[in-house]
Design an enzyme around this catalytic site. Structure first.
Site, mmCIF file in Angstrom:
data_model
loop_
_atom_site.group_PDB
_atom_site.id
_atom_site.type_symbol
_atom_site.label_atom_id
_atom_site.label_comp_id
_atom_site.label_asym_id
_atom_site.label_seq_id
_atom_site.Cartn_x
_atom_site.Cartn_y
_atom_site.Cartn_z
ATOM 1 N N SER A 80 50.897 41.325 26.404
ATOM 2 C CA SER A 80 50.849 41.250 27.858
ATOM 3 C C SER A 80 50.245 39.927 28.297
ATOM 4 O O SER A 80 49.375 39.358 27.618
ATOM 5 C CB SER A 80 49.971 42.405 28.358
ATOM 6 O OG SER A 80 49.571 42.173 29.682
ATOM 7 N N LYS A 127 44.866 44.464 24.156
ATOM 8 C CA LYS A 127 46.074 43.710 23.768
ATOM 9 C C LYS A 127 45.668 42.471 22.972
ATOM 10 O O LYS A 127 46.289 42.129 21.966
ATOM 11 C CB LYS A 127 46.870 43.287 25.015
ATOM 12 C CG LYS A 127 47.595 44.417 25.710
ATOM 13 C CD LYS A 127 48.799 44.914 24.917
ATOM 14 C CE LYS A 127 49.613 45.946 25.675
ATOM 15 N NZ LYS A 127 50.542 46.686 24.792
ATOM 16 N N TYR A 177 42.116 46.647 29.299
ATOM 17 C CA TYR A 177 43.499 46.693 28.829
ATOM 18 C C TYR A 177 43.883 45.370 28.178
ATOM 19 O O TYR A 177 44.449 45.325 27.081
ATOM 20 C CB TYR A 177 44.416 47.006 30.028
ATOM 21 C CG TYR A 177 45.882 46.936 29.722
ATOM 22 C CD1 TYR A 177 46.498 47.924 28.981
ATOM 23 C CD2 TYR A 177 46.651 45.860 30.171
ATOM 24 C CE1 TYR A 177 47.848 47.853 28.687
ATOM 25 C CE2 TYR A 177 48.004 45.791 29.895
ATOM 26 C CZ TYR A 177 48.593 46.788 29.153
ATOM 27 O OH TYR A 177 49.923 46.708 28.864
#
Lengths: 364, 364
Positions: free
Chosen positions: A148, A177, A173
């Site tokens: 991402s 990643k 998040y």
């Protein structure tokens, strides 16, 4: 099961934490976790690949897979299993000769990930290590991983190319990643057999032109475009815009919205690239174009003919003002670039949303 | 087992990866993994704490714990177990009321960690998550974690204070320490019950004044001072200095060497600090002084009266030229600072090395 399987596409898995105290997490009818995955399955099949799908028992995303089967006219082998269950993974790899694993799996919802760090670390990081270990046992060394643009944190320059440092993520998040990217890079450095492509998605939006599959987040959407389209279809009252006093064209945050079908085709391009052998490579998958929040809301108004009322609220802590890609490396190396424009993206999104006002669910 | 246990000190654990394909890793007689841990146990006992030790069955570090018992005159409960074995952890927490866990556990050797990333990620990250989960089950929310100055990567300024960004680690070992720090920080953000102190060690050297415990690395030492002292004692032929053309006083790399007993006392200070409630705090444990490689070799020559021949080789890729601490925050908040000077550190190191030329092992 005798046909040669050329690509395993992994969706929505690793949600149960077997042997732990965490309850199974139910994904909402193939919701946001299956979004990029389902679109990629369609594009892989159209490109002539044979696909095996793995998913976890706890969710109902078979609804979205049924739609994929309808779009493609193919019935693909589907394993209901958990990424942390190594025996189940072994069973899949015994039954099918896998060319490459596309790893879309993991828990995603931002709010939940902040509240349940144990669950997120175990599922996303533990699950990835478990998957990589079983791949290694079976001599499958090709992987495409859904990373991402959040790994870039607050970018030090724009547009974001692949030389931008990946550090200082502003949320949990993005951190996960980033950790998974680093783990994969370390493994590729230590074990030269691996070929991995890390795809950094910018902001995927839209839906397949058929209107049969699309983004269907669980609960109140965290992402802008599902939120906006749910306002347009009448499921949500109004959009809240966090901050309108940033140094951007209309004062609201700027992102690079990429059509999900373009993104899916990026995976096919990455697979072709990886088949030639690539060690570990990173590509930014975006359009290079940037849009503000209110522009996006207006585009859905135009596509739907429905109003999207919004209110302005204060800035979010740690929010990134602007993030958009320099997509030239992907074009040069993968021979891929995003084609569809904003108006068409919004049309397709509206087609999905208006055909499926409650997503894959039949509830009202 | 009825006495109140005030601190659990965890050493050398989590080395077997149960249920995986990795062979058990044998630690060399309580080698480098028990180095800071054993010295900390001595200081905790001297400060009046009751200590429980956990260790894994696969290594022989009970030799070093026997020495600790001899120094302190106490026989402390010791659990031979694996940090990844949650049932064994539960057993420990059932038997003892734990005030705080000091988490020294993990695989360390740099070369091996680069070659076996799966093993290192599973043991160090998986083991930490497992430990934190069991602590939570038993309502034990206090932890002191052995982090490292390697989390700072190549420092953007010197001396390194706690505001220095922790990113861009130049090696795998630093990356794993960084990941664990981030995981712990995320957990502390999500769950307010936790009190954690992350101690970033600079370069621990020396040995307890008794000469009974010290650093005893497995195989050829990765760290400078065990290497130098093994040259002085005749186990190794000569020191190789990587790079003598850096912009430093003598052209060789600069580090902040901290006496291991001072470092151990830093843990006691952190424990007292943490007992008052602290959320998640980071402290750099160093001296604030900096020494070059050749200065360190000369100090051992002086302490031992033995020659330490050296040869110059090319720079190492990704090596950090200079790294030393601003230790003022630890002094202000923990009321702790490093006391011992280089000459005394080297004397104690030499006392350990000359009394134990082959470390805890009796092999020649």
């Amino acid at each position: 099961m005798n046909k040669r399987v050329k690509a395993a596409c992994e969706l929505c898995c690793a949600v149960n934490n077997k042997g732990t105290d965490f309850p199974p997490v139910r994904l909402h009818n193939g919701g946001e976790y299956g979004y990029v995955g389902t679109h990629t399955v369609v594009e892989l099949i159209e490109a002539g690949y044979i696909v095996v799908v793995m998913d976890n028992l706890a969710n109902a995303s078979m609804d979205s897979m049924r739609q994929v089967n309808e779009i493609t006219g193919k019935q693909m082998p589907t394993f209901s299993m958990d990424m942390l269950d190594k025996d189940a993974l072994r069973d899949l790899f015994k039954k099918h000769k896998i060319l490459c694993v596309m790893h879309f799996a993991g828990l995603k919802t931002l709010g939940v990930s902040c509240n349940k760090p144990f669950l997120y670390y175990k599922t996303n990081i533990g699950g990835t290590i478990s998957l990589l270990e079983v791949m290694k046992e079976f001599g499958v060394y090709n992987m495409i991983f859904s990373s991402s643009a959040t790994v870039f944190g607050s970018p030090s320059y724009l547009p974001i190319d692949e030389k931008q440092p990946v550090e200082g993520c502003t949320n949990h998040y993005g951190n996960i990643k980033y950790f998974i990217e680093e783990i994969i890079k370390d493994i590729c450095t230590a074990e030269k057999q691996w070929n991995v492509v890390l795809l950094r998605y910018f902001n995927p939006v839209g839906a397949h032109v058929s209107g049969k599959i699309g983004e269907d987040p669980q609960g109140v959407p965290n992402n802008l475009m599902p939120y906006v389209s749910q306002v347009a279809v009448g499921r949500l009252k109004e959009l809240t815009v966090y901050g309108d006093d940033y140094d951007t064209p209309d004062g609201t945050g700027v992102r690079d919205y990429i059509y999900v079908v373009d993104l899916a085709q990026g995976h096919v391009a990455a697979l072709k690239y990886l088949e030639k052998g690539c060690d570990c490579k990173m590509f930014n998958l975006g359009t290079g174009k940037s849009y503000c929040v209110i522009e996006m809301a207006k585009s859905i108004e135009t596509a739907s003919g429905k109003p999207v009322p919004y209110k302005i609220a204060g800035r979010c802590a740690d929010d990134i003002v602007s993030r958009y890609a320099d997509a030239s490396l992907a074009e040069k190396e993968l021979g891929w670039k995003a084609n569809l424009d904003l108006a068409k993206m919004c049309e397709d999104l509206w087609c999905w949303q208006s055909n499926n006002p409650t997503g894959f669910s039949t509830e009202s």
